[in-house]
Design an enzyme around this catalytic site. Structure first.
Site, PDB file in Angstrom:
ATOM      1  N   ASP A 162      -6.754  -6.626   4.177  1.00  0.00           N
ATOM      2  CA  ASP A 162      -6.165  -5.283   4.259  1.00  0.00           C
ATOM      3  C   ASP A 162      -6.111  -4.773   5.696  1.00  0.00           C
ATOM      4  O   ASP A 162      -7.158  -4.545   6.308  1.00  0.00           O
ATOM      5  CB  ASP A 162      -7.006  -4.337   3.381  1.00  0.00           C
ATOM      6  CG  ASP A 162      -6.375  -2.967   3.211  1.00  0.00           C
ATOM      7  OD1 ASP A 162      -5.269  -2.741   3.724  1.00  0.00           O
ATOM      8  OD2 ASP A 162      -7.025  -2.118   2.551  1.00  0.00           O
ATOM      9  N   GLY A 163      -4.889  -4.585   6.202  1.00  0.00           N
ATOM     10  CA  GLY A 163      -4.686  -3.955   7.504  1.00  0.00           C
ATOM     11  C   GLY A 163      -3.936  -4.839   8.488  1.00  0.00           C
ATOM     12  O   GLY A 163      -4.340  -5.975   8.737  1.00  0.00           O
ATOM     13  N   GLY A 164      -2.827  -4.308   9.001  1.00  0.00           N
ATOM     14  CA  GLY A 164      -2.091  -5.023  10.042  1.00  0.00           C
ATOM     15  C   GLY A 164      -1.408  -6.297   9.576  1.00  0.00           C
ATOM     16  O   GLY A 164      -1.133  -7.182  10.387  1.00  0.00           O
TER      17      GLY A 164
ATOM     18  N   MET B 179     -11.539  -5.942   5.435  1.00  0.00           N
ATOM     19  CA  MET B 179     -10.747  -5.034   6.262  1.00  0.00           C
ATOM     20  C   MET B 179     -10.434  -5.729   7.589  1.00  0.00           C
ATOM     21  O   MET B 179     -11.342  -6.164   8.295  1.00  0.00           O
ATOM     22  CB  MET B 179     -11.514  -3.732   6.541  1.00  0.00           C
ATOM     23  CG  MET B 179     -11.733  -2.839   5.330  1.00  0.00           C
ATOM     24  SD  MET B 179     -10.242  -2.492   4.370  1.00  0.00           S
ATOM     25  CE  MET B 179      -9.181  -1.717   5.604  1.00  0.00           C
TER      26      MET B 179
ATOM     27  N   GLY C 267      -8.975   3.806   7.181  1.00  0.00           N
ATOM     28  CA  GLY C 267      -8.684   5.223   7.388  1.00  0.00           C
ATOM     29  C   GLY C 267      -7.212   5.497   7.633  1.00  0.00           C
ATOM     30  O   GLY C 267      -6.717   6.562   7.288  1.00  0.00           O
ATOM     31  N   PHE C 268      -6.522   4.536   8.224  1.00  0.00           N
ATOM     32  CA  PHE C 268      -5.132   4.785   8.605  1.00  0.00           C
ATOM     33  C   PHE C 268      -4.284   3.526   8.458  1.00  0.00           C
ATOM     34  O   PHE C 268      -4.779   2.420   8.679  1.00  0.00           O
ATOM     35  CB  PHE C 268      -5.056   5.253  10.067  1.00  0.00           C
ATOM     36  CG  PHE C 268      -5.900   6.465  10.329  1.00  0.00           C
ATOM     37  CD1 PHE C 268      -5.406   7.743  10.093  1.00  0.00           C
ATOM     38  CD2 PHE C 268      -7.215   6.333  10.774  1.00  0.00           C
ATOM     39  CE1 PHE C 268      -6.202   8.862  10.300  1.00  0.00           C
ATOM     40  CE2 PHE C 268      -8.020   7.450  10.988  1.00  0.00           C
ATOM     41  CZ  PHE C 268      -7.509   8.719  10.744  1.00  0.00           C
TER      42      PHE C 268
ATOM     43  N   MET D 277     -12.205   4.290  -0.438  1.00  0.00           N
ATOM     44  CA  MET D 277     -12.867   4.504   0.857  1.00  0.00           C
ATOM     45  C   MET D 277     -13.581   5.847   0.763  1.00  0.00           C
ATOM     46  O   MET D 277     -13.197   6.828   1.398  1.00  0.00           O
ATOM     47  CB  MET D 277     -11.830   4.472   1.980  1.00  0.00           C
ATOM     48  CG  MET D 277     -11.354   3.057   2.287  1.00  0.00           C
ATOM     49  SD  MET D 277      -9.812   3.013   3.180  1.00  0.00           S
ATOM     50  CE  MET D 277      -8.683   3.127   1.800  1.00  0.00           C
TER      51      MET D 277
ATOM     52  N   GLY E 212       1.132  -2.199   4.158  1.00  0.00           N
ATOM     53  CA  GLY E 212       1.574  -0.814   4.041  1.00  0.00           C
ATOM     54  C   GLY E 212       2.760  -0.536   4.936  1.00  0.00           C
ATOM     55  O   GLY E 212       3.919  -0.602   4.510  1.00  0.00           O
ATOM     56  N   SER E 213       2.485  -0.263   6.214  1.00  0.00           N
ATOM     57  CA  SER E 213       3.554   0.133   7.132  1.00  0.00           C
ATOM     58  C   SER E 213       4.603  -0.963   7.297  1.00  0.00           C
ATOM     59  O   SER E 213       5.793  -0.668   7.421  1.00  0.00           O
ATOM     60  CB  SER E 213       2.969   0.529   8.488  1.00  0.00           C
ATOM     61  OG  SER E 213       2.139  -0.498   8.981  1.00  0.00           O
TER      62      SER E 213
ATOM     63  N   GLY F  16      -0.876   1.309   9.731  1.00  0.00           N
ATOM     64  CA  GLY F  16      -0.174   1.070  10.987  1.00  0.00           C
ATOM     65  C   GLY F  16      -1.025   0.642  12.172  1.00  0.00           C
ATOM     66  O   GLY F  16      -0.587   0.755  13.314  1.00  0.00           O
TER      67      GLY F  16
ATOM     68  N   ASP G  47      -4.874   3.578  -1.850  1.00  0.00           N
ATOM     69  CA  ASP G  47      -5.965   3.858  -0.911  1.00  0.00           C
ATOM     70  C   ASP G  47      -6.519   5.268  -1.083  1.00  0.00           C
ATOM     71  O   ASP G  47      -5.862   6.241  -0.725  1.00  0.00           O
ATOM     72  CB  ASP G  47      -5.448   3.729   0.528  1.00  0.00           C
ATOM     73  CG  ASP G  47      -5.251   2.284   0.947  1.00  0.00           C
ATOM     74  OD1 ASP G  47      -6.197   1.486   0.813  1.00  0.00           O
ATOM     75  OD2 ASP G  47      -4.143   1.955   1.419  1.00  0.00           O
TER      76      ASP G  47
ATOM     77  N   MET H  57      -9.163   8.070   0.043  1.00  0.00           N
ATOM     78  CA  MET H  57     -10.024   8.411   1.188  1.00  0.00           C
ATOM     79  C   MET H  57     -10.600   9.812   1.011  1.00  0.00           C
ATOM     80  O   MET H  57      -9.881  10.718   0.601  1.00  0.00           O
ATOM     81  CB  MET H  57      -9.207   8.384   2.479  1.00  0.00           C
ATOM     82  CG  MET H  57      -8.495   7.070   2.718  1.00  0.00           C
ATOM     83  SD  MET H  57      -7.525   7.148   4.223  1.00  0.00           S
ATOM     84  CE  MET H  57      -6.697   5.565   4.156  1.00  0.00           C
TER      85      MET H  57
ATOM     86  N   SER I  89       0.834  -1.204   0.000  1.00  0.00           N
ATOM     87  CA  SER I  89       0.000   0.000   0.000  1.00  0.00           C
ATOM     88  C   SER I  89       0.864   1.247   0.000  1.00  0.00           C
ATOM     89  O   SER I  89       1.619   1.494   0.954  1.00  0.00           O
ATOM     90  CB  SER I  89      -0.909   0.009   1.228  1.00  0.00           C
ATOM     91  OG  SER I  89      -1.498   1.288   1.348  1.00  0.00           O
TER      92      SER I  89
ATOM     93  N   HIS J 259      -8.412   0.963  -3.947  1.00  0.00           N
ATOM     94  CA  HIS J 259      -9.362   0.748  -2.842  1.00  0.00           C
ATOM     95  C   HIS J 259     -10.034   2.085  -2.522  1.00  0.00           C
ATOM     96  O   HIS J 259      -9.398   2.984  -1.966  1.00  0.00           O
ATOM     97  CB  HIS J 259      -8.563   0.212  -1.636  1.00  0.00           C
ATOM     98  CG  HIS J 259      -9.358   0.005  -0.393  1.00  0.00           C
ATOM     99  ND1 HIS J 259      -8.760  -0.209   0.836  1.00  0.00           N
ATOM    100  CD2 HIS J 259     -10.711  -0.050  -0.172  1.00  0.00           C
ATOM    101  CE1 HIS J 259      -9.700  -0.371   1.756  1.00  0.00           C
ATOM    102  NE2 HIS J 259     -10.885  -0.271   1.173  1.00  0.00           N
TER     103      HIS J 259
ATOM    104  N   HIS K 174      -1.263  -1.335  -4.167  1.00  0.00           N
ATOM    105  CA  HIS K 174      -2.532  -0.966  -3.526  1.00  0.00           C
ATOM    106  C   HIS K 174      -2.572   0.551  -3.337  1.00  0.00           C
ATOM    107  O   HIS K 174      -1.638   1.153  -2.802  1.00  0.00           O
ATOM    108  CB  HIS K 174      -2.612  -1.687  -2.178  1.00  0.00           C
ATOM    109  CG  HIS K 174      -3.941  -1.605  -1.503  1.00  0.00           C
ATOM    110  ND1 HIS K 174      -5.008  -2.390  -1.859  1.00  0.00           N
ATOM    111  CD2 HIS K 174      -4.380  -0.837  -0.472  1.00  0.00           C
ATOM    112  CE1 HIS K 174      -6.045  -2.125  -1.081  1.00  0.00           C
ATOM    113  NE2 HIS K 174      -5.692  -1.169  -0.232  1.00  0.00           N
TER     114      HIS K 174
HETATM  115  C1  DX5 Z   1      -6.383   1.373   5.688  1.00  0.00           C
HETATM  116  C2  DX5 Z   1      -5.969   1.082   4.278  1.00  0.00           C
HETATM  117  C3  DX5 Z   1      -4.862   0.122   4.171  1.00  0.00           C
HETATM  118  C4  DX5 Z   1      -3.558   0.569   4.806  1.00  0.00           C
HETATM  119  C5  DX5 Z   1      -2.944  -0.651   5.413  1.00  0.00           C
HETATM  120  O1  DX5 Z   1      -7.525   2.130   5.678  1.00  0.00           O
HETATM  121  O2  DX5 Z   1      -7.068   0.542   3.529  1.00  0.00           O
HETATM  122  O3  DX5 Z   1      -4.649  -0.298   2.820  1.00  0.00           O
HETATM  123  O4  DX5 Z   1      -2.669   1.143   3.893  1.00  0.00           O
HETATM  124  O5  DX5 Z   1      -1.873  -0.278   6.176  1.00  0.00           O
HETATM  125  P1  DX5 Z   1      -1.111  -1.257   7.156  1.00  0.00           P
HETATM  126  O6  DX5 Z   1      -0.592  -2.403   6.314  1.00  0.00           O
HETATM  127  O7  DX5 Z   1      -0.038  -0.407   7.718  1.00  0.00           O
HETATM  128  O8  DX5 Z   1      -2.095  -1.747   8.197  1.00  0.00           O
HETATM  129 ZN    ZN Z   2      -6.608  -0.384   1.513  1.00  0.00          ZN
END
Ligand code: DX5
Ligand code: ZN
Length: 214
Positions: free
Chosen positions: A173-175, A135, A140-141, A66, A195-196, A143, A33, A35, A6, A64, A31
C-alpha cells in the site's frame, strides 16, 4: 496480482460513479482507508460512508483501519460491509485477540506494518493472519513516493510465510504505479493498493487493466 484501488483518491462528490466504475473494472477488491486523526495525521471517512459504498459495490471491500485501538469497531465494520479488515500492528496492544475477533466476526484478518516496523514482529502472528499489508509510504495520505526498502521487506516476509507454512497473502500500500508494481510482482507480492495512480489518470479503468496485466 489482485488490484485494490483506494477510494481515498476518488471524487467524493461522485463516489457512487467511481464505485460503479470499479465494479466494471478488472479490480477484485476496493480499498477503503479509514483514518482517525490520531493514529495518522489525517481524517478520512468511516462507517456511514462504507455502508453506502457497500450498497452498490460488487467487489470485495478491503478495509484498512488507520485508527487507534481498532478492536473497538470490529463488529461495526462487519455490519457496514467489510470483508477483509486490516488493523495496524502499531495500534493494537492485544493484536492476537483483535485478529481472533475479526475472524469470529466472519471476516478475513489483515495486519499492517508501518515502514519503520520490521517484519520480525509478525513471527508470533503470521500463522493466524490472512493478509499482511506492508505500508510502502507513511500512512495518512495518498500520492506519496514509494519507499524503496519495501522490496527487501517483501522478500523477508515471503521467506517467513514459506518457512511457517502460513496462508497469508502479501498486499502493498502506497506509491504503487506500473514501475513499482512490476518490481513488486517480481518479488512475489499477491495484491497491490493503488489510489492516486488510478484515480488521477485519464482513464482509471484502463489504468487498472494495465496494473492487472503486469
Ligand atoms: C495511505 C493509504 C493508502 C493510499 C494510497 O495512508 O493507506 O491506501 O490511498 O495512495 P497512493 O496509491 O496514492 O499512494
Ligand atoms: Zn490503505
Amino acid at each position: 496480482m489482485i488490484i485494490s484501488p483506494s477510494v481515498l483518491s476518488a471524487n467524493f462528490l461522485e463516489l457512487g460513479k467511481d464505485v460503479e466504475m470499479l465494479n466494471e473494472s478488472q479490480a477484485e477488491w476496493i480499498h477503503f482507508d479509514v483514518m482517525d486523526g490520531m493514529f495518522v495525521p489525517n481524517i478520512s471517512f468511516g462507517l456511514p460512508v462504507l455502508q453506502h459504498v457497500n450498497k452498490i459495490a460488487k467487489k470485495v471491500l478491503d478495509v484498512h483501519l488507520m485508527i487507534e485501538d481498532p478492536g473497538r469497531y470490529i463488529d461495526a465494520f462487519k455490519q457496514a460491509g467489510a470483508e477483509i479488515l486490516t488493523v495496524h500492528y502499531e495500534a493494537c496492544t492485544h493484536l492476537h485477540r483483535t485478529v481472533q475477533q475479526i475472524h469470529q466476526s466472519g471476516m478475513k484478518a489483515g495486519v499492517s506494518l508501518n515502514p519503520h516496523t520490521p517484519i520480525s514482529v509478525l513471527e508470533e502472528i503470521i500463522e493466524d493472519v490472512d493478509v499482511v499489508l506492508l505500508m510502502s509510504v507513511n500512512p495518512g495520505f495518498g500520492g506519496q513516493k514509494f519507499i524503496e526498502r519495501t522490496y527487501d521487506k517483501v522478500k523477508q516476509l515471503k521467506a517467513m510465510i514459506v518457512e511457517r507454512n502460513s496462508k497469508a497473502i502479501i498486499e502493498i500500500d502506497g506509491g504503487v504505479n506500473l514501475e513499482t508494481g512490476a518490481k513488486l510482482k517480481e518479488c512475489g507480492v499477491d495484491a497491490v493498493v493503488a489510489g492516486s495512480f488510478v484515480f488521477n489518470s485519464e482513464n482509471p479503468s484502463e489504468t487498472i487493466a494495465k496494473l492487472k496485466a503486469l
